[in-house]
Scaffold this active site. Structure first.
Site, short mmCIF file in Angstrom:
data_model
loop_
_atom_site.label_atom_id
_atom_site.label_comp_id
_atom_site.label_asym_id
_atom_site.label_seq_id
_atom_site.Cartn_x
_atom_site.Cartn_y
_atom_site.Cartn_z
N LYS A 1 -11.88 -9.98 2.45
CA LYS A 1 -11.88 -9.45 3.50
C LYS A 1 -13.63 -9.15 3.17
O LYS A 1 -14.31 -10.14 4.23
CB LYS A 1 -11.57 -7.98 3.52
CG LYS A 1 -10.65 -7.78 4.12
CD LYS A 1 -10.55 -6.14 4.18
CE LYS A 1 -9.02 -5.61 5.18
NZ LYS A 1 -8.94 -4.04 5.52
N LYS B 1 -0.08 -13.52 4.98
CA LYS B 1 0.48 -12.45 5.58
C LYS B 1 0.13 -12.31 7.41
O LYS B 1 -0.86 -12.42 7.59
CB LYS B 1 0.40 -11.30 4.85
CG LYS B 1 -0.67 -10.56 4.82
CD LYS B 1 -0.94 -9.30 5.08
CE LYS B 1 -2.19 -8.45 5.05
NZ LYS B 1 -2.39 -7.69 4.76
N LYS C 1 -3.39 -7.87 11.39
CA LYS C 1 -4.03 -7.41 12.61
C LYS C 1 -5.66 -7.90 13.20
O LYS C 1 -5.97 -8.69 14.12
CB LYS C 1 -4.20 -5.17 13.04
CG LYS C 1 -3.27 -4.81 12.93
CD LYS C 1 -3.77 -3.40 12.45
CE LYS C 1 -3.24 -2.97 12.09
NZ LYS C 1 -3.49 -1.51 11.00
P1 TYM Z 1 -2.63 -0.91 7.20
O1 TYM Z 1 -2.80 -0.18 9.01
O2 TYM Z 1 -3.88 -2.87 7.31
O3 TYM Z 1 -1.41 -1.06 7.09
C1 TYM Z 1 -0.26 -0.62 7.04
C2 TYM Z 1 1.31 -0.98 7.10
O4 TYM Z 1 1.43 -1.97 7.69
C3 TYM Z 1 1.60 -2.31 5.94
N1 TYM Z 1 1.43 -4.17 6.68
C4 TYM Z 1 2.02 -4.95 6.55
N2 TYM Z 1 3.73 -5.02 5.77
C5 TYM Z 1 4.28 -6.02 6.18
N3 TYM Z 1 4.32 -7.61 6.25
C6 TYM Z 1 2.64 -7.18 6.80
N4 TYM Z 1 2.56 -8.04 7.14
C7 TYM Z 1 1.71 -6.27 6.91
N5 TYM Z 1 0.60 -5.71 7.18
C8 TYM Z 1 0.53 -5.03 6.69
C9 TYM Z 1 0.58 -2.35 4.73
O5 TYM Z 1 1.51 -2.95 3.87
C10 TYM Z 1 0.67 -0.98 5.72
O6 TYM Z 1 1.28 -0.26 4.30
N6 TYM Z 1 -4.86 0.63 3.38
C11 TYM Z 1 -3.54 0.96 4.58
C12 TYM Z 1 -3.66 2.07 4.99
C13 TYM Z 1 -3.92 3.33 4.62
C14 TYM Z 1 -3.08 3.38 3.71
C15 TYM Z 1 -3.01 5.54 3.34
C16 TYM Z 1 -1.24 3.44 3.04
C17 TYM Z 1 -5.08 3.82 3.94
N7 TYM Z 1 -4.41 5.55 3.16
C18 TYM Z 1 -2.68 6.12 1.92
C19 TYM Z 1 -0.70 4.80 2.42
C20 TYM Z 1 -1.15 5.53 1.69
C21 TYM Z 1 -3.52 -0.64 5.39
O7 TYM Z 1 -2.92 -1.35 4.24
O8 TYM Z 1 -3.80 -0.06 6.19
#
Ligand code: TYM
Length: 338
Positions: free
Chosen positions: A112, A199, A202
């Site tokens: 990122k 992957k 968003k």
């Molecule tokens: P974020 O918003 O990027 O993603 C949210 C969740 O979606 C999963 N994810 C995916 N799973 C499968 N295939 C994909 N292409 C894909 N893209 C995203 C991510 O693995 C995530 O589970 N850092 C975290 C947010 C966070 C969090 C936490 C999660 C902040 N604090 C505490 C768990 C516990 C995240 O990736 O958000």
């Protein structure tokens, strides 16, 4: 006592089927057997440049999607991260015990930060420490996430074990619970529709690379029709030279609720022209109930606010206890000390 689950999604843009299949769908199952906390991680959403005009609206919409996907406020606590001050407070305490070189190794930061160039914020580097704080505040046993969060989970474990418990525990009993990741096999890494080596994300500037949970049936069908494929005859899973075939077939298997074996039986002889409408239909049908629930719910802001307020109260109670414990073990002067 039930084991505890914590997870969250950032309110940045539309949630896509990767977020659903990799994370939210699993939360829905866990809430029946676990004490479940899920938050909208809005503090994480500002680690890259953000638009203040849409942050609050995206936060509400993300919470509504959790509920529309099946998170039941009677069974779990749904809350907004920034409304619980303990997240930022514990994050600071953890910042001060975490070595900088652990952070510089984080793959997501490296990827990122390349995109941000000179403007990359310290917040983006600290992102995984805030995530560790989110998890550790709730003494979470399990953290259901997609594959891409594995390294961040390992960091949260290392901070709890090596930088807090082993350094500050006076009698050997843990101060913070060391959490375990829960990464399901299928759906943990949904790939982009335009390049199955990356992957689904968003932040991908190419809109047609992802299927958003709120896309209309028409848009979903168009995106799948345009998805990248190859010119090999027949369809198959797990061929490393055919990442598109594996991604689209895996999606079909999950979205249509069929085992891989059944999918192979049905589709192995098909060409893309026959398979794609089938996948599009499965995607539209799977997402339809979520969209219907969402449309109803989003009309009723009062209901969403009331759910978030309840969640906030429950989350705050747990988070404050942990925060006080950490402050006190780290030697701070607290009201309770005199
Ligand atoms: P974020 O918003 O990027 O993603 C949210 C969740 O979606 C999963 N994810 C995916 N799973 C499968 N295939 C994909 N292409 C894909 N893209 C995203 C991510 O693995 C995530 O589970 N850092 C975290 C947010 C966070 C969090 C936490 C999660 C902040 N604090 C505490 C768990 C516990 C995240 O990736 O958000």
């Amino acid at each position: 006592m039930q084991k505890r689950v914590l997870s969250g999604v950032q309110p940045t843009g539309s949630l896509h089927i990767g977020n659903w299949l990799g994370a939210i769908k699993n939360w829905v199952e866990l809430q029946d057997t676990h004490e479940t906390f899920v938050c909208v991680v809005d503090l994480h959403a500002i680690t890259v440049p953000h638009d203040p005009k849409s942050l609050a609206e995206n936060t509400i919409s993300t919470a509504a999607i959790y509920i529309a996907c099946g998170m039941d406020p009677k069974k779990c606590s749904i809350f907004v991260q920034s409304q619980i001050a303990a997240h930022a407070e514990l994050c600071w305490l953890l910042n001060c015990v975490t070595p900088l070189n652990w952070m510089e190794r984080m793959i997501q930061f490296k990827e990122k930060s390349k995109k941000q160039g000179e403007n990359v914020s310290v917040g983006l580097l600290n992102y995984p420490i805030l995530m560790a704080a989110d998890i550790l505040l709730y003494d979470a046993d399990l953290v259901p996430v997609g594959e891409d969060q594995k390294q961040h989970l390992e960091l949260a474990r290392d901070i709890a074990q090596q930088r807090i418990n082993s350094v500050f525990s006076k009698d050997g009993s843990p101060i913070l619970k060391v959490p375990n990741p829960l990464i399901i096999k299928e759906g943990a890494k949904v790939m982009s529709l335009v390049d199955a080596k990356n992957k689904m994300s968003k932040s991908d500037p190419i809109e047609s690379s992802r299927i958003n949970l709120l896309d209309s049936p028409d848009i979903i069908t168009k995106k799948i029709k345009r998805a990248k494929t190859d010119s090999i005859v027949g369809l198959e899973f797990d061929n490393p030279n055919r990442p598109e075939a594996n991604n689209l077939l895996t999606l079909y298997s999950i979205l249509s609720g069929q085992e891989k074996k059944a999918v192979i039986k049905e589709c192995s002889e098909m060409g893309w022209g026959t398979f794609k409408p089938l996948l599009a239909e499965a995607a539209v049908e799977a997402i339809k109930p979520i969209q219907q629930n969402y449309q109803e719910l989003i009309q009723d802001r009062g209901e969403i606010f009331s759910i978030l307020n309840d969640g906030k109260a429950k989350a705050n109670e747990v988070a404050q206890l942990t925060l006080e414990r950490v402050y006190s073990e780290l030697g701070f002067l607290r009201k309770s000390t005199h």
